[in-house]
Scaffold this motif. Structure first.
Motif, PDB file in Angstrom:
ATOM      1  N   ILE A  83      38.335  37.935  42.243  1.00  0.00           N
ATOM      2  CA  ILE A  83      37.357  37.479  41.256  1.00  0.00           C
ATOM      3  C   ILE A  83      35.987  37.488  41.922  1.00  0.00           C
ATOM      4  O   ILE A  83      35.819  36.921  42.999  1.00  0.00           O
ATOM      5  CB  ILE A  83      37.710  36.050  40.778  1.00  0.00           C
ATOM      6  N   GLY A  84      35.026  38.166  41.308  1.00  0.00           N
ATOM      7  CA  GLY A  84      33.675  38.226  41.862  1.00  0.00           C
ATOM      8  C   GLY A  84      32.888  36.981  41.498  1.00  0.00           C
ATOM      9  O   GLY A  84      33.032  36.447  40.402  1.00  0.00           O
ATOM     10  N   LEU A  85      32.049  36.518  42.444  1.00  0.00           N
ATOM     11  CA  LEU A  85      31.295  35.281  42.221  1.00  0.00           C
ATOM     12  C   LEU A  85      29.826  35.507  42.531  1.00  0.00           C
ATOM     13  O   LEU A  85      29.493  36.107  43.550  1.00  0.00           O
ATOM     14  CB  LEU A  85      31.804  34.222  43.185  1.00  0.00           C
ATOM     15  N   ARG A 152      27.290  42.883  45.459  1.00  0.00           N
ATOM     16  CA  ARG A 152      28.344  42.462  46.380  1.00  0.00           C
ATOM     17  C   ARG A 152      29.586  42.010  45.620  1.00  0.00           C
ATOM     18  O   ARG A 152      30.716  42.251  46.047  1.00  0.00           O
ATOM     19  CB  ARG A 152      27.809  41.311  47.251  1.00  0.00           C
ATOM     20  N   ALA A 153      29.359  41.343  44.474  1.00  0.00           N
ATOM     21  CA  ALA A 153      30.494  40.855  43.692  1.00  0.00           C
ATOM     22  C   ALA A 153      31.161  41.995  42.922  1.00  0.00           C
ATOM     23  O   ALA A 153      32.365  41.974  42.699  1.00  0.00           O
ATOM     24  CB  ALA A 153      30.036  39.764  42.729  1.00  0.00           C
ATOM     25  N   ILE A 156      33.760  45.166  44.715  1.00  0.00           N
ATOM     26  CA  ILE A 156      35.198  45.014  44.934  1.00  0.00           C
ATOM     27  C   ILE A 156      35.977  45.285  43.646  1.00  0.00           C
ATOM     28  O   ILE A 156      37.191  45.123  43.613  1.00  0.00           O
ATOM     29  CB  ILE A 156      35.548  43.603  45.466  1.00  0.00           C
TER      30      ILE A 156
END
Lengths: 353, 269
Positions: A83-85, A152-153, A156
């Motif tokens: 999960i991206g944050l 950055r989130a 992935i």
């Protein structure tokens, strides 16, 4: 493995969180569709961030279940949830360059170097930061840093993107630009996104649906325009933009407001007795004194570029009116006026207190 | 409006006196080390390097110097290994006994070193370890851990926990987060603590006096016992040599990392 239908991509089922005697989140249930942009909107302390932390895996719910793609998340550590944050404070790694920051998640996934480099380049291109790849976070502006955090989130390829007040640190003009960019990127990537914010304007601009939270509960969940137009209660009415309140005595098809009679729309006409009604400032019209309507005096008028914000004193309290800027200023301060509206603009406030 | 940020004459005078007060003993020691007399004297009526050559003729001082160096290195490193996990626990978690742990880590600061020395002597005597390197290192560890813990705790507290959470969400396990994110970011604090611990251990006399033995004599103890028996300028030349070594180390260190920042555990701007 069961694949949930796309409308049940993320399911929160009776999720609650308490810290000792303090109940931060009560029984929150939401279904989020794949690719949807959902906003969790509410004042600070309403439980929206705690809810987000539970989805991310940094807090454990004390009750209820969270399912992502049909599988329960309980017991899966944050590092395995994919999960991206994105945080309000950007939370970039200060000792790494932009490219290293973005590459970090791929490194943790042991993505081979050549592929890593290509994906970092693509992610930076997505947020228009290719030229700053070798900078350190401290050498960049807030808006740029937030775009790095977003890249950055996203690099992935997360199943879910969580945004925690991502634009609150930026100044107003940049915030608007970033809203447009965020929406565009989200559409292009198609990632299911949950935005936590206290800024109703931001939630309305970005989200497909907003869940308005108060005191640890979801009070209303709807498309932004629907929640704005038909707020479930006085809190939502107030929180989603400005709202004027009118106390009316209803008998038959008309409402008596401060001694004046006004027609009522169909669904309200069935009511009887004292009822609290609400009306949005842009639905009110300022007419010259003497015309039929609610009489009042202009208390103040503020020019806001696209429109004027006029405060009118009336027998049932101060009313806010927004007037489109058409080149001629509205009635002056101190002028006697009358307020009028279309009957269908009136809303009833549930549980009017 | 121009701001008056110049020091007044009084302030400058005060600062000069203060600096003189700190430097004067060092200057005297260095000067005395160059005398050609057999007693403590200024080198104005005859200077020589005889007391500097004398250091080489006294292998015990060199022995003690190396011993102290090793002791300080081991002590500072052990202190880092103890203080970093302790500080992580204290700053990142809330658990019963947290306050007690903090107090325990700071407690050696509040106990006079003489008392510590007596207590540690009793303790190590029971274990039959008095006069060993192990006993000295353990005793020094007790003395330096508070400094280390303080600096590491401060730099951890200044680290936004969301940075670590972001790393975790990107797939980093607990250990990877520590190795790749937390440790590099608190490294200035750890390095500052290590340096402070090193210097403190290298300088420690009181506790060492209780635990030293002829085969395990740190330099401060060696100097102290030497002065006890005789007072010749050898003491001055050893001290001057120490000052020189320390100065060189500090200058080199400053090249890599500004010392004022190192000692406050601040991160690179």
């Amino acid at each position: 493995m069961t694949t949930a239908s796309t409308s049940d991509f993320l399911v929160l089922d009776g999720v609650a969180k308490s810290y000792g005697p303090v109940q931060a989140v009560h029984d929150v249930s939401v279904r989020v569709a794949q690719g949807e942009f959902l906003g969790l909107l509410g004042p600070s302390g309403c439980g929206k961030t705690t809810t987000l932390q539970m989805i991310a895996g940094f807090e454990t719910p004390t009750a209820g279940r969270i399912l992502l793609e049909g599988r329960e998340l309980a017991g899966i550590p944050a590092s395995r949830r994919n999960i991206g944050l994105v945080f309000q404070s950007y939370a970039l790694f200060p000792h790494m360059t932009v490219a290293e920051n973005v590459a970090f998640g791929l490194e943790m996934r042991r993505v081979p170097k050549p592929e890593r480099r290509a994906r970092v380049a693509r992610a930076l291109d997505l947020v228009h930061l290719t030229h700053l790849a070798d900078r350190f976070p401290r050498q960049m502006s807030g808006g740029q840093q937030q775009r790095v955090a977003l890249a950055r989130a996203l690099v992935i390829e997360p199943r879910l993107l969580l945004l925690d007040e991502p634009l609150s640190n930026l100044d107003a003009k940049l915030r608007e630009e970033m809203q447009v960019e965020l929406r565009e990127v989200q559409r292009r990537v198609g990632v299911t996104t949950i935005l936590v914010t206290h800024d109703q304007q931001e939630a309305m601009a970005l989200c497909d649906r907003v869940a308005v939270m108060q005191g640890g509960r979801i009070v209303q969940i709807d498309a932004p325009w629907r929640a704005y137009d038909a707020p479930a209660d006085p809190f939502v009415a107030d929180f989603l933009g400005r709202s004027n309140r009118l106390l009316a005595r209803i008998d038959g098809t008309t409402a008596e407001i401060a001694g004046h009679r006004f027609p009522l729309p169909e669904p309200l006409a069935a009511l009887r007795g004292e009822v609290a009604l609400a009306i949005r400032p842009e639905r009110l019209r300022i007419l010259p004194a003497g015309q039929p309507g609610l009489p009042g005096t202009v208390h103040s008028r503020v020019f806001l570029g696209g429109f004027w914000l006029v405060r009118v004193e009336t027998p049932c309290g101060d009313m806010l009116v927004t007037v489109q800027n058409t080149g001629t200023p509205p009635a002056e301060e101190g002028a006697a006026v009358a307020l009028d509206w279309d009957a269908h603009s009136l809303r009833r406030l549930e549980a009017a207190a | 409006m121009p701001r008056n940020d110049r020091n007044g004459a009084l302030a400058i005078g005060f600062h000069l006196l203060f600096i003189a007060f700190i430097l004067a003993p060092l200057v005297v020691v260095v000067l005395v080390s160059f005398t050609d007399k057999g007693f403590l004297a200024m080198p104005f009526s005859g200077a020589s390097l005889r007391w500097w050559w004398a250091i080489g003729d006294n292998p015990r001082f060199l022995e003690s110097f190396w011993f102290s160096l090793q002791l300080a290195f081991v002590t500072a490193t052990l202190a880092a290994l103890v203080a970093v996990p302790a500080a992580l626990a204290i700053v990142r978690f809330r658990f019963p006994g947290r306050e007690a742990l903090m107090a325990l880590l700071a407690s050696p600061l509040m106990i006079p070193h003489v008392v510590l020395g007596v207590a540690l002597l009793r303790f190590f005597a029971g274990l039959g370890l008095v006069g060993s390197f192990v006993a000295l290192a353990a005793a020094h560890l007790v003395v330096v851990v508070p400094y280390m813990a303080r600096l590491v705790t401060a730099s951890l507290a200044g680290l936004d926990p969301r940075i670590e959470r972001a790393a975790e969400s990107l797939g980093a396990g607990r250990f990877a987060v520590f190795r790749r994110i937390t440790l590099p970011l608190i490294l200035p604090g750890v390095a500052g603590g290590w340096t402070l611990a090193f210097i403190t251990s290298f300088d420690e006399l009181t506790v060492s006096l209780f635990l030293a033995s002829p085969s395990a004599t740190p330099l401060p103890v060696r100097l102290f016992t030497y002065i006890d028996q005789m007072t010749d300028p050898l003491v001055a030349s050893v001290s001057a040599a120490l000052i020189a070594v320390t100065a060189v180390v500090l200058v080199v260190l400053d090249r890599f990392y500004p010392i004022d920042r190192l000692l406050t555990g601040e991160r690179r701007a």
